[in-house]
Design a protein around this motif. Structure first.
Motif, short mmCIF file in Angstrom:
data_model
loop_
_atom_site.label_atom_id
_atom_site.label_comp_id
_atom_site.label_asym_id
_atom_site.label_seq_id
_atom_site.Cartn_x
_atom_site.Cartn_y
_atom_site.Cartn_z
N THR A 165 -5.21 7.80 4.00
CA THR A 165 -5.55 6.30 4.38
C THR A 165 -4.74 5.52 5.30
O THR A 165 -4.99 4.63 5.98
CB THR A 165 -6.44 5.41 3.38
N MET A 166 -3.25 5.95 4.83
CA MET A 166 -2.37 5.08 5.39
C MET A 166 -2.11 5.11 7.03
O MET A 166 -2.25 4.01 7.54
CB MET A 166 -0.91 5.64 4.80
N LYS A 167 -2.48 6.18 7.38
CA LYS A 167 -2.48 6.17 8.92
C LYS A 167 -3.37 5.42 9.72
O LYS A 167 -3.30 4.39 10.65
CB LYS A 167 -2.47 7.60 9.29
N PRO A 168 -4.76 5.58 9.23
CA PRO A 168 -5.75 4.82 9.66
C PRO A 168 -5.50 3.09 9.52
O PRO A 168 -5.90 2.51 10.29
CB PRO A 168 -7.27 5.21 8.86
N PHE A 169 -5.23 2.96 8.39
CA PHE A 169 -4.81 1.75 7.76
C PHE A 169 -3.94 0.90 8.83
O PHE A 169 -3.97 -0.26 9.24
CB PHE A 169 -4.17 1.72 6.48
N VAL A 170 -2.65 1.77 9.06
CA VAL A 170 -1.68 1.07 9.83
C VAL A 170 -2.21 0.91 11.29
O VAL A 170 -2.03 -0.13 12.11
CB VAL A 170 -0.35 2.05 10.00
N THR A 171 -2.88 1.88 11.71
CA THR A 171 -3.68 1.57 12.99
C THR A 171 -4.41 0.67 13.13
O THR A 171 -4.51 -0.30 14.04
CB THR A 171 -4.60 2.85 13.64
N TRP A 172 -5.27 0.34 11.87
CA TRP A 172 -6.31 -0.66 11.99
C TRP A 172 -5.76 -2.02 12.24
O TRP A 172 -6.19 -2.87 12.62
CB TRP A 172 -7.29 -0.37 10.96
N TYR A 215 0.78 -1.11 -0.15
CA TYR A 215 -0.02 0.14 0.05
C TYR A 215 0.97 1.41 -0.01
O TYR A 215 0.40 2.30 -0.43
CB TYR A 215 -0.89 0.12 1.21
N GLY A 216 2.05 1.18 0.39
CA GLY A 216 2.97 2.18 0.48
C GLY A 216 3.46 2.64 -0.74
O GLY A 216 4.46 3.51 -0.96
N GLY A 217 3.09 1.87 -1.61
CA GLY A 217 3.70 2.13 -3.21
C GLY A 217 3.46 3.50 -3.87
O GLY A 217 2.69 3.45 -4.83
#
Lengths: 220, 808
Positions: B447-454, B403-405
């Motif tokens: 969305t990365m941050k919520p994704f990482v937290t989730w 996802y970090g691409g």
């Protein structure tokens, strides 16, 4: 002949269950063991001390000592022995075994504790459950012994400072007359949390014999 | 308000451009007389615009960063792009065309190098090289995979009729795929720095993005050559040549970078005498490595990356501490600045009618395929990698990696470089690239941050660097190597151990100055750093409490006795007697302490030490020498006033003044009474004695207005805090500078440790490391006093300070 063959295999199987190594790995390590011990049943400190590539390691003594420490051999004994057999050798090695993908979380946690315990025991030479300042100073001294002109005083100071750090993080409110006796295992665990020891304290044990291994054999 | 500012700026720019014509006209007029002031816009136009743009971008960043609640949710890079849109809209409205856009030249030659250099220079080397295998795999195979699959799939879709009347050849598709395949380090850094994922995950994504930029440029060039060559002329030989050139370009670039990195390191060994321009070398040579590689048609990005990676260690140990800091900051300023500009321009570039050619199928399919193939590629490669990794990469980490691409400016830069003669759909490709960039940076970024937290991704432990951790880390590394040695295995640790030995033996010898070599030890450096920090904390604490007296008290006391004892003993017989009464006060710690060894190393010879001492003394006494401000005019020297004679003279005059004032104060009776009352061996009282004298002594100076303190930096030496200073020779009192000497009432064997004591007293919480030892070695410390309850408060009746000397 055939009987002895199966017996060794059986023995290895036993060891494999105990230590978690694969049979090939045990075989390899056994070869190494024999090479180190000059084909004798047991191995002593001099054998390990004479490994050439170990000569540059500042904490050589501590590591070697760890091999002869009964605490690291999954027996509920204390003290050190003069020589160890192959099984004990494997036991010590197994502290550095990497986990597989199948390892569960609980097992991982247990492994982590075990690894930390190994390091802790390495420092806690007199086995009183705490790493005292004197013990810790010795560690740092040895660690810096290869760094040339950084002398003993420096080592002492660094050990003292490190100790103070532990004390101040773990016992935030000390009375002026309190005396911090040393690092307990719980504190040790606490301090090293950030290091993620559990994800790094691994060594790759090869399944197949490497050419270098043979190389080393021929020279010895 | 800020938007108003910006509007104004824009109007200025656009207004000024419209004036341009008139100015030109004016120039053609026959000059009839001398005009007093002329308006010469054309003369300054280009630099002026550049400067203005930088200002605008930085201001935008300023505005955005002043809303932390927003940047917490939306990454800064996304906001900057949005800002760029607004700005672009304004420019469009004013000019009806897009005057400004990101050109490849500007991007590749002026904006990108410093970002990559910074990334390389601040790369966590150990982590990077430990995971180099994985990083290389992702960077090379992953990029090729993405480019190939994307190109093929798009081509297939076109053949299937998903894109209407579009007609693009396979090669062109592959070219497009190669430019859009690369993950962008700028975008990745911008997003991941805010997320704080664990370090392995971070280095994987970041390392990949850094290296695959190089790879993608190479790939782009190869395909570009193929396109130029034309379909039919491509045969097996050409393809093999292309593959070879791929590796030559990539590794050649890295080698050029390494060579330049070693060159910088070597140079920094000899720059001691030109310390003022010392920090410049890395920038110039880093840039040169970029240009050289580009000139040789090797990968410039890889070149500058490895230049930074290879020189950081040697530079940091060779250069003076101030230069190291300078390099670090300037690097960050450059990198951050150009990053900001890049994002703003990425936004601005979009507001241009002429570049937009829409093809729904093409755009959507590109988006879809980039995302999907990234995931598939990562999973396949990680699966393969996990067979060999000791610690496998977890599934969740793989998700984040995919996802970090994020795609970024490199892709856009490459897209604008497309040749529109051969590729008729260039505009479509640029537009699509922009959309992919926006999609990844903004949507995925947000969305990365919520994704990482989730997903509960393991975060990085944001821990303070503690000494014990470092020590333990070292122990741990050594034990790994030792176990490998014993077990006869050749593993990563074995190789690393061997490399270390090689490095210490050869590299360090050639690339490090002798002093730097000595203080190379890692633990020791950490110790040093922590000491510095403590010292600063200590002083901060003092200033917070509104007084620096406690920093100076004991030092200045000795100052009286030792430095001036011989000269002025007749003036202060009482004090001298009192002082010698007290054996503890005279006692010097014979064991040299830890930190001072460090200092000793960095100071060459006693002469220099004396200079520094004298200088420090001056600072302490707040007598501003006349040459104090010299450095403001001097371009070459930042050192202040090291002239021996002058320092000596000023020093003596100051001391005389102080003694005079002291004498007069003593005549004033009241203080004297206090003094005699407390001249006992009792330490608690002794300090008051010191205080009272010092109070008078300093008052004369402190009343001058400003309050003196200076953290004295000297070539790598750090702060000379009284607590840490050595006592070079106990037999020669004249050599002992006042602040170096220190009371050590319990001259026990533990004395060397300034940072710690075996007995641990209670500590002020905010000064964990330093304070306690001061308290313990010396109950006369003012900290102790500050911390003692009010019971001793009654003792703290200072005598009224004497009036300042008249010649002030």
């Amino acid at each position: 002949m055939g009987a002895s063959q199966t017996r060794t295999e059986h023995k290895y199987q036993d060891l494999a269950d105990k230590t978690g190594f694969s049979l090939e790995q045990i075989e390899n390590l056994h070869k190494r063991f024999q090479q180190l011990s000059n084909n004798e049943e047991t191995i002593n400190r001099e054998h390990l001390d004479s490994i050439p590539s170990l000569a540059n390691n500042p904490i050589r003594k501590q590591i070697i000592e760890a091999f002869f420490d009964k605490r690291n051999q999954h027996q509920d004994e204390v003290g050190s022995c003069e020589e160890i057999g192959f099984e004990q050798f494997l036991m010590v090695m197994s502290h550095f075994r990497p986990p597989s993908l199948k390892t569960t979380e609980e097992e991982k946690e247990a492994m982590r504790k075990e690894k930390l315990r190994f390091l802790f025991n390495m420092h806690d030479t007199d086995n009183d459950g705490t790493i005292t300042l004197v013990e810790y100073r010795k560690v740092v001294e040895e660690l810096l012994s290869k760094s040339g002109d950084i002398g003993q005083e420096a080592a002492k100071a660094i050990a003292d400072a490190a100790m103070l750090e532990v004390a101040s993080t773990n016992v935030p409110h000390m009375d002026p007359d309190d005396f911090y006796e040393g690092i307990t295992f719980e504190h040790f665990e606490q301090i090293l949390k950030g290091l993620e020891m559990e994800t790094r304290m691994y060594i790759r044990f090869l399944d197949v014999e490497t050419p270098t291994l043979r190389c080393g054999k021929s020279t010895s | 308000m800020t938007s108003a500012h910006l509007l104004l700026l824009i109007c200025l720019i656009s207004g000024v451009t419209s004036v341009k014509g008139d100015v030109a006209l004016l120039h053609q007029e026959v000059i009839t007389g001398i005009s007093i002031v002329t308006f010469k816009w054309n003369h300054v136009k280009t630099p002026y615009l550049v400067a203005l743009w930088i200002l605008v971008a930085v201001l935008a960043k300023l505005v955005i960063e002043s809303f932390p609640s927003v940047t917490n949710v939306i990454p800064e890079s996304a906001l900057l792009i949005c800002f760029g849109w607004i700005l672009g809209g304004i420019i469009w409205a004013a000019d009806l065309q897009q005057t400004f856009s990101l050109t490849p030249t500007v991007f590749f030659y002026f904006l990108l190098p410093q970002i990559i250099l910074d990334a390389g220079y601040s790369m966590p080397n150990k982590l990077f090289f430990t995971n180099l295998g994985g990083i290389l795999l992702y960077a090379i195979l992953g990029t090729v995979w993405c480019a190939a699959t994307l190109g093929l799939s798009l081509w297939g879709c076109q053949a299937g009729g998903a894109m209407g009347a579009l007609d693009i050849g396979l090669l062109q598709y592959l070219l497009f795929g190669s430019l859009i395949a690369a993950v962008d380090p700028v975008a990745v850094l911008a997003v991941f720095e805010q997320v704080h994922v664990n370090e392995v995950l971070f280095i994987m994504v970041f390392g990949e993005s850094l290296l695959n930029d190089g790879v993608t440029v190479v790939l782009f060039n190869v395909f570009d050559a193929f396109v130029k060559l034309g379909g039919p002329r491509i045969n097996a030989v050409e393809i093999i040549k292309g593959i070879i050139s791929f590796f030559v370009v990539a590794f050649g670039g890295s080698l050029v970078g390494l060579a330049f990195g070693l060159l910088v390191s070597l140079l920094s060994k000899y720059t001691k005498n030109i310390q003022i321009i010392e920090p410049g070398f890395i920038f110039v040579l880093g840039y040169l490595s970029y240009l050289t590689a580009d000139m040789l048609s090797l990968s410039a990005i890889l070149s500058v990356t490895f230049c930074g990676v290879s020189c950081q260690k040697y530079l940091n140990s060779n250069m003076a501490e101030s230069s190291v800091n300078t390099v670090r900051y300037v690097m960050k300023v450059f990198a951050n600045g150009s990053e900001t500009i890049i994002f703003v321009f990425l936004g601005i570039s979009a507001i241009d009618k002429t570049i937009w050619v829409w093809n729904t199928g093409f755009v959507l399919l590109t988006l879809f395929f980039t995302l999907v193939y990234r995931f598939i590629g990562t999973f396949i490669q990680t699966w393969w990698l996990n067979q060999y990794r000791l610690v496998p990469i977890a599934f969740i980490d793989q998700l984040i990696m995919s996802y970090g691409g994020l795609r970024g400016a490199v892709a856009y830069g490459l897209a604008t470089m497309l040749d529109d003669q051969r590729i008729k759909e260039k505009k479509l490709m640029i537009g699509t690239t922009l959309i992919v960039v926006y999609f990844t940076v903004i949507l995925q970024g947000v969305t990365m941050k919520p994704f990482v937290t989730w997903l509960k991704v393991k975060r990085a432990a944001v821990a303070e660097v503690t000494l014990i951790e470092k020590v333990q880390n070292k122990v741990f590394e050594h034990s790994l190597v030792a176990i490998e040695d014993i077990s006869g295995q050749i593993g990563d640790n074995y190789l690393r151990g061997k490399w270390k030995i090689f490095e210490e033996k050869w590299m360090s010898r050639f690339l490090l100055t002798s002093e730097a070599r000595k203080k190379q030890d890692y633990i020791f450096n950490v110790f040093h750093q922590l000491n510095l920090k403590d010292a600063v904390d200590y002083v901060d604490e003092g200033e917070r409490r509104g007084s620096l007296e406690f920093v100076r008290n004991e030092s200045a006391f000795i100052n009286f006795k030792k430095k001036l004892g011989d000269e002025f003993s007749e003036v202060l017989p009482d004090i001298m007697a009192a002082a010698s009464d007290d054996p503890d006060a005279m006692r010097r710690d014979p064991v040299s302490s830890v930190s001072l060894q460090m200092h000793e190393k960095t100071m060459q010879g006693t002469r220099e030490t004396e200079d520094i001492d004298a200088h420090h003394l001056l600072q302490q006494h707040l007598y501003k020498g006349r040459k104090q401000h010299l450095h403001r005019y001097s371009r070459n020297h930042l050192d202040i006033n090291t002239d021996d004679n002058e320092v000596q003279e000023i020093f003596q005059r100051t001391m005389r003044n102080r003694l005079e004032s002291f004498k007069s104060a003593k005549m004033g009776l009241a203080p004297a009474k206090t003094i005699t009352k407390h001249t006992k061996k009792d330490q608690q009282q002794k300090v008051i004695f010191i205080y009272s004298i010092e109070y008078m002594g300093y008052y004369t100076i402190a009343s001058g207005g400003s309050f003196p303190f200076r953290v004295n930096y000297k070539a790598g030496a750090g702060i000379e805090n009284p607590t840490f200073m050595p006592d070079p020779d106990p037999m020669a009192p004249m050599q002992i500078p006042p602040w170096q000497a220190e009371d050590e009432p319990d001259g026990s064997t533990v004395s060397p440790s300034q940072r710690a004591q075996v007995r641990l007293p209670w500590t002020p919480t905010n000064l964990r490391r330093l304070a306690p030892l001061r308290i313990s070695t010396q109950s006369t410390d003012s900290f102790a006093q500050a911390d003692t309850p009010a019971s001793q408060e009654k003792d703290k009746k200072w005598p009224p300070p004497p009036p300042p000397p008249s010649d002030k």
